[in-house]
Design a protein around this motif. Structure first.
Motif, PDB file in Angstrom:
ATOM      1  N   ALA A   8      49.794 -31.711 -48.166  1.00  0.00           N
ATOM      2  CA  ALA A   8      51.027 -30.943 -48.326  1.00  0.00           C
ATOM      3  C   ALA A   8      52.199 -31.873 -48.048  1.00  0.00           C
ATOM      4  O   ALA A   8      52.235 -32.532 -47.007  1.00  0.00           O
ATOM      5  CB  ALA A   8      51.061 -29.757 -47.372  1.00  0.00           C
ATOM      6  N   ALA A   9      53.150 -31.950 -49.003  1.00  0.00           N
ATOM      7  CA  ALA A   9      54.358 -32.746 -48.789  1.00  0.00           C
ATOM      8  C   ALA A   9      55.458 -31.819 -48.312  1.00  0.00           C
ATOM      9  O   ALA A   9      55.778 -30.835 -48.972  1.00  0.00           O
ATOM     10  CB  ALA A   9      54.764 -33.429 -50.091  1.00  0.00           C
ATOM     11  N   ILE A  10      56.012 -32.147 -47.126  1.00  0.00           N
ATOM     12  CA  ILE A  10      57.139 -31.372 -46.598  1.00  0.00           C
ATOM     13  C   ILE A  10      58.367 -32.223 -46.838  1.00  0.00           C
ATOM     14  O   ILE A  10      58.452 -33.356 -46.356  1.00  0.00           O
ATOM     15  CB  ILE A  10      56.987 -31.085 -45.102  1.00  0.00           C
ATOM     16  CG1 ILE A  10      55.547 -30.715 -44.771  1.00  0.00           C
ATOM     17  CG2 ILE A  10      57.908 -29.958 -44.662  1.00  0.00           C
ATOM     18  CD1 ILE A  10      55.255 -30.798 -43.304  1.00  0.00           C
ATOM     19  N   VAL A  11      59.319 -31.679 -47.562  1.00  0.00           N
ATOM     20  CA  VAL A  11      60.375 -32.495 -48.148  1.00  0.00           C
ATOM     21  C   VAL A  11      61.748 -31.893 -47.833  1.00  0.00           C
ATOM     22  O   VAL A  11      61.965 -30.702 -48.060  1.00  0.00           O
ATOM     23  CB  VAL A  11      60.188 -32.582 -49.673  1.00  0.00           C
ATOM     24  CG1 VAL A  11      61.323 -33.380 -50.313  1.00  0.00           C
ATOM     25  CG2 VAL A  11      58.837 -33.204 -50.018  1.00  0.00           C
ATOM     26  N   GLY A  12      62.655 -32.719 -47.320  1.00  0.00           N
ATOM     27  CA  GLY A  12      64.027 -32.261 -47.137  1.00  0.00           C
ATOM     28  C   GLY A  12      64.545 -32.605 -45.760  1.00  0.00           C
ATOM     29  O   GLY A  12      63.792 -33.001 -44.857  1.00  0.00           O
ATOM     30  N   CYS A  45      64.915 -27.024 -56.097  1.00  0.00           N
ATOM     31  CA  CYS A  45      65.517 -28.358 -55.969  1.00  0.00           C
ATOM     32  C   CYS A  45      66.527 -28.391 -54.815  1.00  0.00           C
ATOM     33  O   CYS A  45      66.537 -29.317 -53.999  1.00  0.00           O
ATOM     34  CB  CYS A  45      66.237 -28.739 -57.261  1.00  0.00           C
ATOM     35  SG  CYS A  45      65.128 -29.257 -58.569  1.00  0.00           S
ATOM     36  N   LEU A  46      67.363 -27.386 -54.794  1.00  0.00           N
ATOM     37  CA  LEU A  46      68.410 -27.382 -53.769  1.00  0.00           C
ATOM     38  C   LEU A  46      67.804 -27.218 -52.376  1.00  0.00           C
ATOM     39  O   LEU A  46      68.289 -27.798 -51.406  1.00  0.00           O
ATOM     40  CB  LEU A  46      69.439 -26.283 -54.072  1.00  0.00           C
ATOM     41  CG  LEU A  46      70.259 -26.554 -55.346  1.00  0.00           C
ATOM     42  CD1 LEU A  46      71.179 -25.381 -55.655  1.00  0.00           C
ATOM     43  CD2 LEU A  46      71.066 -27.851 -55.218  1.00  0.00           C
ATOM     44  N   ALA A  47      66.723 -26.441 -52.274  1.00  0.00           N
ATOM     45  CA  ALA A  47      66.064 -26.291 -50.978  1.00  0.00           C
ATOM     46  C   ALA A  47      65.566 -27.644 -50.489  1.00  0.00           C
ATOM     47  O   ALA A  47      65.726 -28.005 -49.318  1.00  0.00           O
ATOM     48  CB  ALA A  47      64.914 -25.295 -51.091  1.00  0.00           C
ATOM     49  N   ALA A  48      64.961 -28.419 -51.396  1.00  0.00           N
ATOM     50  CA  ALA A  48      64.428 -29.719 -50.984  1.00  0.00           C
ATOM     51  C   ALA A  48      65.551 -30.707 -50.649  1.00  0.00           C
ATOM     52  O   ALA A  48      65.402 -31.556 -49.779  1.00  0.00           O
ATOM     53  CB  ALA A  48      63.534 -30.281 -52.100  1.00  0.00           C
ATOM     54  N   ARG A  49      66.662 -30.585 -51.330  1.00  0.00           N
ATOM     55  CA  ARG A  49      67.770 -31.527 -51.079  1.00  0.00           C
ATOM     56  C   ARG A  49      68.587 -31.121 -49.849  1.00  0.00           C
ATOM     57  O   ARG A  49      69.146 -31.973 -49.172  1.00  0.00           O
ATOM     58  CB  ARG A  49      68.699 -31.574 -52.296  1.00  0.00           C
ATOM     59  CG  ARG A  49      68.083 -32.244 -53.529  1.00  0.00           C
ATOM     60  CD  ARG A  49      68.490 -33.712 -53.645  1.00  0.00           C
ATOM     61  NE  ARG A  49      67.874 -34.352 -54.803  1.00  0.00           N
ATOM     62  CZ  ARG A  49      66.950 -35.315 -54.724  1.00  0.00           C
ATOM     63  NH1 ARG A  49      66.541 -35.753 -53.545  1.00  0.00           N
ATOM     64  NH2 ARG A  49      66.439 -35.851 -55.806  1.00  0.00           N
ATOM     65  N   ARG A  50      68.663 -29.822 -49.587  1.00  0.00           N
ATOM     66  CA  ARG A  50      69.573 -29.372 -48.525  1.00  0.00           C
ATOM     67  C   ARG A  50      68.833 -28.832 -47.307  1.00  0.00           C
ATOM     68  O   ARG A  50      69.340 -28.888 -46.209  1.00  0.00           O
ATOM     69  CB  ARG A  50      70.498 -28.268 -49.053  1.00  0.00           C
ATOM     70  CG  ARG A  50      71.074 -28.572 -50.434  1.00  0.00           C
ATOM     71  CD  ARG A  50      72.552 -28.940 -50.373  1.00  0.00           C
ATOM     72  NE  ARG A  50      72.973 -29.605 -51.596  1.00  0.00           N
ATOM     73  CZ  ARG A  50      73.589 -29.008 -52.621  1.00  0.00           C
ATOM     74  NH1 ARG A  50      73.880 -27.722 -52.545  1.00  0.00           N
ATOM     75  NH2 ARG A  50      73.939 -29.689 -53.679  1.00  0.00           N
ATOM     76  N   GLY A  51      67.636 -28.246 -47.520  1.00  0.00           N
ATOM     77  CA  GLY A  51      66.902 -27.637 -46.403  1.00  0.00           C
ATOM     78  C   GLY A  51      65.516 -28.242 -46.300  1.00  0.00           C
ATOM     79  O   GLY A  51      65.366 -29.394 -45.897  1.00  0.00           O
ATOM     80  N   VAL A  52      64.520 -27.469 -46.710  1.00  0.00           N
ATOM     81  CA  VAL A  52      63.172 -28.016 -46.701  1.00  0.00           C
ATOM     82  C   VAL A  52      62.329 -27.328 -47.768  1.00  0.00           C
ATOM     83  O   VAL A  52      62.376 -26.117 -47.959  1.00  0.00           O
ATOM     84  CB  VAL A  52      62.523 -27.893 -45.301  1.00  0.00           C
ATOM     85  CG1 VAL A  52      62.432 -26.435 -44.834  1.00  0.00           C
ATOM     86  CG2 VAL A  52      61.136 -28.548 -45.273  1.00  0.00           C
ATOM     87  N   GLY A  53      61.604 -28.151 -48.492  1.00  0.00           N
ATOM     88  CA  GLY A  53      60.658 -27.646 -49.489  1.00  0.00           C
ATOM     89  C   GLY A  53      59.261 -28.116 -49.139  1.00  0.00           C
ATOM     90  O   GLY A  53      59.071 -28.988 -48.281  1.00  0.00           O
ATOM     91  N   ILE A  54      58.283 -27.535 -49.801  1.00  0.00           N
ATOM     92  CA  ILE A  54      56.902 -27.954 -49.543  1.00  0.00           C
ATOM     93  C   ILE A  54      56.147 -27.950 -50.856  1.00  0.00           C
ATOM     94  O   ILE A  54      56.322 -27.046 -51.686  1.00  0.00           O
ATOM     95  CB  ILE A  54      56.229 -27.039 -48.486  1.00  0.00           C
ATOM     96  CG1 ILE A  54      54.793 -27.499 -48.214  1.00  0.00           C
ATOM     97  CG2 ILE A  54      56.258 -25.573 -48.909  1.00  0.00           C
ATOM     98  CD1 ILE A  54      54.177 -26.845 -46.984  1.00  0.00           C
TER      99      ILE A  54
END
Lengths: 99, 201, 1016
Positions: free
Chosen positions: C773-777, C661-670
């Motif tokens: 693929a969703a790239i999120v953040g 969760c924190l990766a997607a909110r602060r950096g990038v998630g996939i």
């Protein structure tokens, strides 16, 4: 399990290929806003549910994916025939549109 | 970055490395025929403009009779419904074919969709191929004539099936391919299940 | 131990092949060809069961599926099967069988103590005794121990099963003389024929009657010739050990084939199924199901050693077992006479008591010549013996009335066979609505000799009441002739066979079922009708006295015909006794309903290959292997298997989800978003079509743009949601929920096909074509920039809710700038064949940014933090867009009355106090409520407690460092409004795990309420 003749595929097929599509010939009111709640409720919820001959829709899910019309006796499961939607409408009207 | 690599729906089974020449050791032989081009074509089979334009673009007549198929050297056209066909093309041909069809059908009520990632083809042969089809589907495959194609059940999924040579070809959806292959393999176990070499297109 | 083996020509026993087996731990031996029943009888085992209610000693009564007593537990451990009839179990070397009744032991059964229980257990015992429900718990344990039959296996079934779908022109059920003749005629006419027989070989009664002559040939030779010809025909398939157990609409016959049950465990092939379910669709069905002999009902007729006369004959002629040396036969008809002669020939003494004073002279002559001691006009009053029969008391019967006119001799015997006539096996005929009719002359419920021609069901042989062999074969010829003629086939294939036999013409049986003993019913010795359920003649009389009239009620009150034998021996006797007790005719009583299955079928067979790894379709995305390689845990979502979370070594789910969760909110998630349904729509009228099926407006959506839509049903309730992109003016791509894809496509097709065929729209599923693929953040743009070509990714050129076409990692791609997390996000769609490659390319590109793959759990937390609904989780088919506080996704101005619109104005939909979606915050931020927790007004949970709603989604939010929840609550939107807050209506309780937790109703948008992050 039934066998239906698919009027599009032109073959008898096992029921597993099909999905039930509900009572046939329930046209959507052309101006829903003009209907009172009772009339709209009839369209939404009221079905004939006869013991005897019933005009219903089936969809050929694994085949042509088309909805078509079946006349089936709900008491005996006898099937009088199956038609495309437009031909079925004609056959239904020819019987006076009655169940 | 490395060169782009494709992975077929049945990649994880490692079929290529198990494939061998068909012989009498197994009653059922199968393999995946991957990376073919699949075009979904919609249009009204009663519309002569559509039929002519599509047939010309394909180079083969659009099959108009239910459950039939037509083919040329490098493609097959399967009738799926009065307004739907599937075109199976050689690997790498889908894009060109799609453009060609779209150009030919410009202004004609129709739909041309590249579905090449969405399907794969399975070769099914051997002396017990018919028996195994009886296990996996409700259709009466004994009565399936050459040049006919049927969309029917496969276990709790579905497949398009037609005869080719002395075997069958199944066209199945990508996400169901794993299930279908496992089901096929289990159904074929009593007869001996072999992975066939160089399945003919 | 008076039974003995006899070697009879025609017997199906191979004395060169001895087999060993065990019963209840005792070793025994038999021969190849034996059933477990014939081998037990040959070993002198008489008592092998205790009765259901009274614990009375019981032995083998029949020789086939009619057997009520000899229910066996076969084998042990994972291979164990309960309640197989010993008469149907083929003996193999090493077979292990155990009794299924007798508590604590077979020798001493608790229920039998002094017959004490008997007096207290009349018909309806359980109903009467346990109407007072307080008694039941006290006795349940004892009753359950003492009652019941075998045990279900406790281990997983190691065997496999499959199904086979067959299509036949003619399906013949039953391979006795008539069935064989029918198959032969149809086969010779070139039809595609399938012949089923439940036994290991065809022949039916001819196997028990090898001295019958057909067309000048002994039965044995006739069988060889006919079966040989059938097997030589490529258009005929003969399936033995295959029992047809159901006939459904339109001639669908279900049959189970035993492929391995007759083999020793060690010899069973691991690659072969144990049993196979055949689902046979037949243009014509020929029922040649024969008949089963029923016993006569007399006192103590359940003592071991008493069986049906046909069973005695079958054990003698087919299995080479004479059950006793001194045999007493009792009959009301002609069918036992041949068996009586055969028993004499085998060296037995035979007394034959015929209830008829005048009998068939031809048979009388043959029987007397053979040496049978004939006693005419006598009945058995009661049998003698406890654990095995040792004699019987005869009574003289009135020639007309079924009353006793005098006493008779007492006969010593060590085996007793009775015949009350034949009961046709009409079950299959009746499964799809047919009814048998009573033939008063033949004393049998029979099916019409013409079958049901309209349904193309034909009946031949004994099932039609033609009990004589020659008459049965002639009737078969006529009926199959009709069948062939109706298909335009020549009919001489049936008439060509010579079917003359040496049997005397049959004379009518005596109409007697219950042999009178001169006493009022219930005052003499117990006379059983249904052995398996311990139903006596007196029980049926009691039921009638207690005013049960319908045979269906009498059946349920007494349990007549309820057992695994389904009343094959008992029903007709029961109906007749009920008729007599009521003083009406048998047709007036009628029959109970015949339902599938004719005989028990294993669950494994019904499941077939729909088990284990192929139980349900398991769908995988094209990127699945990428997730497996990264150690993902998976969860099923509909038929799909999706990554749930990606734990690093040492992480539990909570820790992994927090990190993701924190990766997607602060950096990038996939995230792999491939499973969403995707539908390609093309045509001039797509916009109009979308406007009709979605609540919002599509008229102005420009190419290159996307829009979120709510799809409603005609009741105005949300049924699906998703983002639709405008590709060109007449080309759109719709996404649906993962689980709703097929339903939505079918829904759209239905509207298009039935209501609006004139709209120029074609729809095609492209769900499987595109891998997503969703790239999120916040860093997703930087990651994508490394591999994306042909798209200006700047925030001014590529805005939120835009889509663009370009390449990603060199692969043509459609990139959507949409977000299910509230963060800057891009969804990359490529041909699924490149899905794996593109995922890995994105992972490579994101390496320097710490790109973090995440699964469905993190996706749920991220969306819940934003108050985004999941259709089917936060909605349940009763939520309108207004209930969801999503009026912004509804356009009431569209000219067409879109699906569901009119229902907004229905009184209930428009009414107050509806359940509405709100956010919930627990007073204690560490408490994560259970989904489904009820929302209540007060902490006090003393009933009645009005339910105001329930929690639909609940998570711990790493971003907020506290728990969050979504709930549907009555009048929730007002409650959480400023006025509601001021009135204190926003504080409620969520009841979960036995505790009420104080909660506050808030906006469902917990994170970034202004929605700024997705626009950066």
């Amino acid at each position: 399990m039934f066998v239906f003749f698919c009027p599009h595929c032109g073959e008898n097929r096992e029921e597993e290929e099909f999905g039930y599509g509900g009572e046939a010939f329930i046209p959507r009111p052309s101006a829903p806003e003009t209907l009172d709640d009772d009339a709209w409720g009839d369209y939404l919820f009221m079905r004939k549910n006869p013991k005897g001959w019933h005009w219903e829709m089936w969809s050929h899910n694994t085949g042509c994916r088309k909805f078509f019309v079946v006349k089936r006796n709900t008491a005996t499961n006898a099937i009088a025939g199956s038609w495309t939607l437009s031909d079925g409408r004609k056959a239904y009207d020819a019987e006076g549109g009655a169940t | 970055m490395s060169e782009p690599v494709m992975r077929s729906p049945l990649h994880s089974f490692g079929l290529a490395s198990q494939a061998r020449q068909i012989d009498d050791s197994c009653g059922v032989w199968a393999n995946e025929i991957p990376y073919l081009g699949y075009i979904s074509l919609r249009g009204d089979g009663r519309d002569q403009t559509f039929v002519t334009a599509a047939s010309n673009a394909l180079g083969v007549p659009l099959p108009l009779q239910s459950c039939t198929l037509s083919s040329s050297n490098d493609l097959k056209v399967l009738w799926l419904s009065p307004d739907e066909w599937m075109i199976v093309a050689a690997p790498g041909q889908a894009n060109a074919l799609r453009s060609c069809l779209q150009q030919a059908l410009a202004g004609v009520r129709s739909q041309v969709v590249d579905n090449s990632g969405g399907y794969t083809k399975i070769f099914l042969g051997g002396s017990k191929a018919l028996d195994v089809l009886r296990h996996v589907s409700v259709y009466d495959f004994e009565s399936l004539q050459p040049n006919r194609v049927v969309g029917t059940t496969f276990g709790k999924s579905s497949a398009y099936v037609f005869r080719q040579g002395d075997g069958y070809r199944l066209i199945v959806r990508r996400s169901f391919a794993d299930y279908i292959w496992r089901y096929l393999a289990r159904a074929a176990t009593p007869y001996g299940f072999g992975i066939a070499n160089a399945a003919p297109g | 131990m008076t039974s003995f083996r006899v070697r009879r020509p025609g017997a199906r026993i191979d004395f060169e092949k001895p087999l060993s087996f065990s019963f209840d731990g005792q070793p025994y031996s038999g021969f190849a060809g034996d059933t477990l029943a014939s081998a037990l009888l040959a070993n002198g085992v008489r008592m092998l069961a205790r009765s259901f209610k009274y614990g009375r000693p019981r032995g083998i009564v029949g020789s086939g599926p009619e057997e009520p007593n000899a229910l066996m537990q076969i084998e042990t451990g994972a291979h164990t099967i309960p309640n197989l009839k010993a008469t149907q179990v083929e003996l193999y070397d090493g077979l292990t069988a155990r009794r299924t009744t007798g508590y604590p032991t077979l020798e001493f059964d608790l229920k039998s103590i002094g017959g004490v229980f008997a007096r207290f257990m009349p018909a309806g015992f359980y109903y009467k005794t346990f109407q007072n429900q307080k008694l039941w718990p006290k006795f349940e344990h004892i009753i359950r121990q003492a009652a019941g039959y075998g045990s279900a296996p406790a281990e997983p079934d190691p065997e496999t099963y499959d199904h086979s779908h067959r299509h036949a022109q003619v399906l013949v059920v039953g391979g006795g003389a008539s069935g064989l003749l029918a198959a032969l005629a149809a086969g010779r006419a070139g039809l595609k024929v399938v012949l089923l027989d439940e036994q290991k070989e065809c022949g039916g009664w001819l196997l028990s009657s090898p001295y019958s002559i057909i067309g000048g040939k002994a039965a044995d030779a006739w069988l060889k010739i006919v079966i040989g010809e059938l097997q030589s025909m490529p258009n005929v398939e003969v399936l033995t050990r295959t029992s047809a157990f159901a006939l459904h609409d339109m001639n669908l016959v279900l049959a189970v084939e035993q492929l391995q049950d007759h083999l020793p465990l060690a010899e069973r092939a691991v690659n072969r199924p144990r049993q196979r379910l055949h689902r046979i669709r037949a243009e014509s069905v020929v029922l040649a199901t024969g008949a089963i002999e029923r016993p006569l009902v007399f006192g103590n007729n359940d003592v071991p050693g008493i069986m049906t006369a046909s069973a005695l004959t079958t054990y003698l002629n087919r299995y080479g077992v004479a059950v006793g040396k001194r045999v007493l036969l009792h009959t009301s008809n002609d069918h036992v006479y041949q068996g009586a002669c055969d028993l004499i020939r085998a060296g037995c003494e035979v007394v034959l008591a015929d209830a008829r004073a005048r009998v068939n002279p031809a048979w009388e002559k043959r029987a007397r010549a053979a040496g049978v001691d004939l006693r005419l006009g006598y009945g058995i009053s009661f049998a003698r013996g406890g654990r095995e029969v040792n004699g019987a008391q005869l009574v003289k019967l009135d020639a007309g009335q079924n009353v006793v006119t005098g006493t008779g001799p007492s006969i010593d015997c060590d085996a007793l066979g009775s015949s009350g006539g034949l009961s046709p096996t009409v079950h299959l005929y009746c499964h799809d609505g047919g009814r048998p009719h009573w033939d008063e002359e033949k004393l049998a419920f029979v099916v019409p000799a013409t079958g049901r021609a309209k349904s193309r069901i034909y009946c031949v042989g004994a099932v039609t009441g033609e009990f004589g062999l020659q008459q049965a074969l002639e009737q078969t010829q006529r009926t199959i002739g009709d069948l062939l003629a109706s298909l335009g086939k020549p009919t001489d294939t049936t008439s060509a066979v010579d079917v003359r036999t040496d049997e005397p013409q049959t004379v009518p049986p005596r109409r007697i079922f219950r042999i009178p003993d001169g006493k009022r019913e219930g005052h003499g010795k117990k006379a059983f009708v249904d052995f398996q359920n311990d139903v006596s003649a007196a029980d049926i009389h009691l039921a009638v006295r207690e005013n049960y009239r319908s045979i269906e009620h009498i059946k349920r009150y007494t349990a007549l015909g309820f057992g695994t034998d389904q009343g094959k021996l008992s029903n007709v006797n029961g109906f007749a006794i009920a008729a007599d007790a009521r003083g009406v005719s048998i047709p007036e009583v009628g029959t109970t309903t015949y339902r599938p299955a004719y005989s028990p079928v294993t669950f494994g067979t019904l499941a077939g290959l729909h088990a284990d790894e192929t139980f349900e379709p398991r769908r995988y995305s094209a990127m699945h292997a990428c997730h497996v390689a990264r150690g993902a845990e998976f969860e099923p979502v509909g038929q799909w298997l999706r990554p749930w979370y990606f734990p690093l070594p040492g992480e539990d789910m909570h820790a992994a989800v927090r990190r993701e969760c924190l990766a997607a909110r602060r950096g990038v998630g996939i995230m792999d978003a491939s499973t969403l349904g995707k539908i390609d729509l093309r045509g001039k009228d797509v916009r109009e079509f979308l406007g009709r099926v979605y609540a919002n407006d599509w008229a102005k959506l420009a190419p290159g743009k996307c829009r979120y839509g709510l799809m409603l049903d005609e009741n105005g309730m949300v049924m699906d949601d998703g983002v639709t992109a405008c590709i060109t003016d007449d080309h759109f791509v719709m996404t649906t929920t993962t689980g709703g894809a097929a339903r939505v496509l079918s829904w759209l097709e239905k509207w298009h096909q039935t209501e609006w065929p004139d709209l120029d729209v074609y729809m095609t599923s492209v769900t499987d074509h595109w891998a997503t693929a969703a790239i999120v953040g916040p860093k997703s743009r930087e990651v994508l920039a490394k591999v994306c070509a042909g798209i200006d990714l700047s925030s001014s050129a590529f805005k939120f809710m835009d889509w663009r076409e370009g390449t990603v990692a060199g692969i043509p791609a459609r990139v959507f700038r949409i977000s299910f997390s509230g963060e800057l996000a891009f969804e990359v769609n490529v041909d699924a064949n490149y899905g794996h490659y593109v995922w890995e390319a994105l992972m490579d590109a994101g390496g320097e940014f710490g790109i973090t793959p995440y699964g469905t759990e993190t996706m749920h937390v991220l969306r819940a933090e934003k108050g985004f609904i999941i259709v089917g989780q936060d909605t349940d088919g009763s939520m309108t867009p207004l209930d969801l506080d999503m009026a912004w996704a509804v356009s009431m101005k569209k000219p067409f009355s879109f699906i569901g619109k009119r229902s907004f104005a229905r009184s209930d939909t428009a009414g107050p106090n509806r359940k509405q979606l709100v956010g919930l915050l627990t007073e204690d931020p560490e408490i994560v409520l259970a989904e489904g927790a009820q929302i209540i007004e007060r902490a006090d949970t003393a009933p009645p407690v009005p339910m105001l709603g329930h929690v639909t989604s609940s998570y711990y939010s790493p971003e907020l460092k506290r728990s969050i929840a979504l709930a549907v609550v009555r009048d929730g939107i007002n409650r959480r409004s400023e006025e509601g807050r001021k009135a204190g209506r926003n504080v409620l309780y969520a009841h979960a795990g036995g505790k009420a937790h104080k909660v506050r109703l808030v906006s469902p948008v917990f994170v970034d309420p202004k929605g700024e992050r997705q626009n950066v």
